[in-house]
Enzyme design. Structure first.
Site, short mmCIF file in Angstrom:
data_model
loop_
_atom_site.label_atom_id
_atom_site.label_comp_id
_atom_site.label_asym_id
_atom_site.label_seq_id
_atom_site.Cartn_x
_atom_site.Cartn_y
_atom_site.Cartn_z
N CYS A 1 0.82 -1.22 0.00
CA CYS A 1 0.00 0.00 0.00
C CYS A 1 0.85 1.27 0.00
O CYS A 1 0.52 2.24 -0.68
CB CYS A 1 -1.00 0.00 1.15
SG CYS A 1 -0.24 -0.07 2.78
N LYS B 1 24.20 -12.19 14.94
CA LYS B 1 25.16 -13.25 14.55
C LYS B 1 24.82 -13.84 13.18
O LYS B 1 25.68 -13.90 12.29
CB LYS B 1 25.17 -14.37 15.61
CG LYS B 1 25.45 -13.91 17.03
CD LYS B 1 25.54 -15.08 17.99
CE LYS B 1 24.25 -15.88 18.09
NZ LYS B 1 23.11 -15.11 18.66
#
Length: 715
Positions: free
Chosen positions: A17, A521
């Site tokens: 949108c 990580k």
């Protein structure tokens, strides 16, 4: 600036949108960009597009973008710079964007990217209850130049059609002959009524009848041949359209998959089917129905021009029906495809997560969600079918009224002896060969409308560039040292996940990256295999920037084993050899399964390496899946292995054995682990916290520092 209806853009997927709203503003200034391109510029994620993302995208396209928090007093200003974008909480449920095109004392005029709403007006009271106040005003810079991005229309499928010209020609010829035989049958009826019966020509009637019977046998043979060729054409078109979509999907970057729900991707297969249906129908209508209309029109005109002119009066009525239903079908097709995509996503999601659903005893809750989404889909599909049924009823009514008028007027001509009874019956019989092709051509409207919407949705995938577009030669490396310099990364325009990472990893080093969940990580190591591109900084392998590598070569050199290893449908051997060299020997396979401590488990199975597995490998434990995936990684030609929680489902004894095996390998191995027993055995430990490297050293060195790692270890 007055907003024009032609500048309206509907969203294609749930999270489009913001980009659709931006597209409407851009169109108002002459710039046309696909939603796929705008998603990239605005950093759209699976959660949608932020106001900051829209601002950055607008600025990148040559606009000054002001983001303000306004209130109702905005609409009391003398000069409001319409159109502008407003952020709302639609129906008090979910974040959404409107384009505000104007306002008066009591109403606000909006262009809603939702294709079921489009351009409408809301009462100020309703709008203000939804509006968050956040508004984006775009105005072009002095150096702004409009740009238009090329998108593919349905005409782009013409080359696919022309490749099948021989099959199409044979279908048209067969259909043409079948129609001619039917027309001959109509003239047989006329001759029988006007000549053979009144004159008692028994012999001639018998000969003609036998000849017609033989002709009808030939007709049915041709009908079979036509049906066979249509199946051949359908399959060949499916190969060209659907397989090309699948091929493109496989070539897209990971960022494409991480910003879309699975159902949004898979629902495009049914979109492709809509295009196939439209292509096949259009081919037959263009090459066959038009020819038959012209041919039978000529015959009907020669038969009786007065009756034929009466027939032609119905054609404008058919055209009016098409024009009336065109916008309705477009809106309804959009909604059917969108609700279908949402439903598909939920079903796939719930099947994949069925174990969790059962563990939480939440079957009823998840069923109710799917029940609601399925009801929404059925409602939209039913509405579309109703519209199609109404259109069909109108067309049928026109046709039936036409038939009655023809018989009425024709009977009058027979009574005045201007035509014979046989001619009237023949004209009426031939009429269906004129009106049926016209009906087929009109029916194309629904199919082409659906195909146009489907093509827009496919375009949003095809316009995402392949990650393999640049042809790069394979690079030769003298060493395999990895170096990260000032690496930062963020998803879209959100907060930084990684910040100024500096890290060097030597060839054959065994390194463990530790940190709490969400510290960055996994994101860090995904940058090493080019799943994502760093926002800033450079990563080199063997002194060469990763961006210079062919991605296939890079991923053969660096193998990433994700947290959730995926087992594919097929045998254990098929899974082990995925990604391995074709020359992989039995000894290498045995070596890999021994290193992964899975050999005994496999050989104890009744079919051993030929044991068939399903995609979820439900017959295997979590630890067995991890070890098969690890053996698969070890069979790859990679010089660097990245193991993201690759032993998290194993018992401590088996894990220790595997770690010992891996540490002895002549490879660089990067472990990501929560279990610090893995870190203890590695050469070096890197500690990441909030996207930054805060500590580095061996296990004993980090304990001696008594810092973050020591806290993790002792706790």
């Amino acid at each position: 600036m007055k907003f024009k209806k032609k500048n309206y853009t509907s969203q294609v997927d749930e999270m489009d949108c913001g980009c659709a709203a931006l597209s409407m503003i851009l169109k108002s200034y002459g710039t046309e960009k696909s939603l796929a391109s705008l998603r990239l510029l605005a950093g759209t994620t699976i959660e949608g597009t932020s106001a900051l993302g829209i601002k950055k995208a607008g600025e990148g396209l040559g606009f000054v973008v002001q983001v303000l928090r306004a209130d109702a007093s905005l609409f009391e200003m003398k000069k409001v710079p319409y159109p502008f974008i407003a952020h709302v909480i639609k129906n008090q449920k979910y974040p959404h964007y409107y384009v505000i095109t104007g306002a008066n004392k009591n109403s606000v005029f909006i262009a809603d990217p939702d294709p079921t709403v489009k351009m409408t007006k809301l009462s100020k009271e309703v709008f203000l209850s939804e509006w968050t106040g956040i508004s984006l005003f775009l105005s072009p810079t002095p150096s702004y130049q409009p740009t238009k991005e090329k998108t593919s229309s349905l005409l782009s499928f013409i080359p696919i059609i022309t490749r099948q010209k021989k099959v199409i020609l044979n279908i048209v010829i067969a259909s043409f002959i079948v129609t001619l035989i039917n027309i001959l049958g109509s003239y047989y009826l006329q001759s029988m009524i006007d000549s053979y019966i009144p004159n008692a020509l028994m012999g001639t009637l018998g000969i003609i009848s036998v000849g017609l019977l033989l002709t009808y046998i030939i007709q049915q043979v041709l009908e079979f041949a036509k049906a066979f060729l249509l199946n051949v054409l359908s399959q060949r078109l499916a190969i060209d359209v659907i397989l090309s979509y699948i091929r493109h999907i496989f070539q897209l970057p990971m960022s494409f998959f991480s910003t879309r729900r699975t159902g949004e991707i898979t629902s495009r297969f049914s979109d492709a089917s809509s295009i196939l249906d439209a292509i096949a129908s259009t081919i037959l209508s263009l090459f066959l129905d038009l020819t038959i209309v012209l041919m039978t029109g000529l015959i009907l005109g020669l038969q009786n021009m007065q009756l034929f002119l009466l027939v032609l009066l119905a054609i404008p009525l058919y055209i009016v029906v098409i024009i009336i239903f065109t916008p309705l079908f477009e809106r309804q097709n959009h909604e059917v495809m969108q609700t279908n995509a949402i439903l598909n996503s939920s079903i796939i999601e719930d099947i994949n997560g069925i174990e969790t659903i059962k563990a939480l005893a939440s079957e009823q809750e998840r069923y109710q969600k799917i029940d609601y989404e399925f009801a929404s889909y059925l409602k939209e599909a039913f509405t579309l079918q109703q519209s199609e049924a109404i259109q069909t009823a109108i067309k049928t009514t026109v046709q039936l009224v036409l038939n009655v008028l023809i018989l009425w007027f024709g009977a009058t001509l027979v009574m005045h002896q201007k035509i014979t009874l046989g001619q009237l019956i023949t004209f009426n019989a031939l009429l269906s060969y004129f009106t049926n092709p016209i009906t087929n051509i009109i029916n194309l409207q629904t199919k082409l409308q659906k195909a146009r919407v489907a093509n827009e949705r496919l375009n949003e995938v095809y316009l995402v560039p392949s990650e393999f577009e640049e042809k790069k030669t394979e690079l030769s490396l003298s060493h395999f040292n990895l170096n990260m310099s000032e690496i930062s990364y963020q998803y879209g325009f959100g907060r930084k996940v990684l910040s100024e990472i500096k890290l060097s990893i030597k060839e054959n080093e065994k390194l463990t990256i530790v940190g709490i969940s969400g510290s960055g990580k996994s994101t860090l190591v995904k940058l090493l295999v080019n799943f994502f591109q760093p926002t800033s900084g450079t990563i080199t392998l063997g002194g060469i920037d990763l961006q210079q590598f062919d991605k296939h070569q890079l991923r053969r050199l660096i193998n990433y084993l994700p947290q959730q290893p995926y087992i594919f449908t097929g045998s254990i051997m098929d899974n082990l050899l995925l990604g391995a060299s074709e020359a992989t020997s039995q000894e290498e396979i045995i070596r890999a399964v021994e290193l992964a401590e899975i050999r005994a488990d496999i050989e104890q199975m009744q079919l051993g390496y030929q044991t068939e597995l399903s995609s979820d490998a439900s017959s295997l434990s979590g630890g067995q899946k991890q070890r098969i995936a690890l053996a698969r990684a070890l069979l790859s030609p990679a010089k660097i292995l990245i193991l993201d929680e690759a032993t998290s489902n194993l018992d401590m004894i088996t894990e220790k054995k595997i770690l010992k095996n891996l540490l002895a390998l002549d490879k660089t191995i990067i472990f990501i682990a929560h279990r610090l027993s893995v870190a203890e055995m590695s050469h070096r430990i890197i500690v990441i916290e909030q996207g930054k490297v805060i500590e580095s050293g061996s296990h004993s060195e980090l304990l001696a520092q008594n810092g973050f790692y020591a806290q993790l270890y002792h706790n």
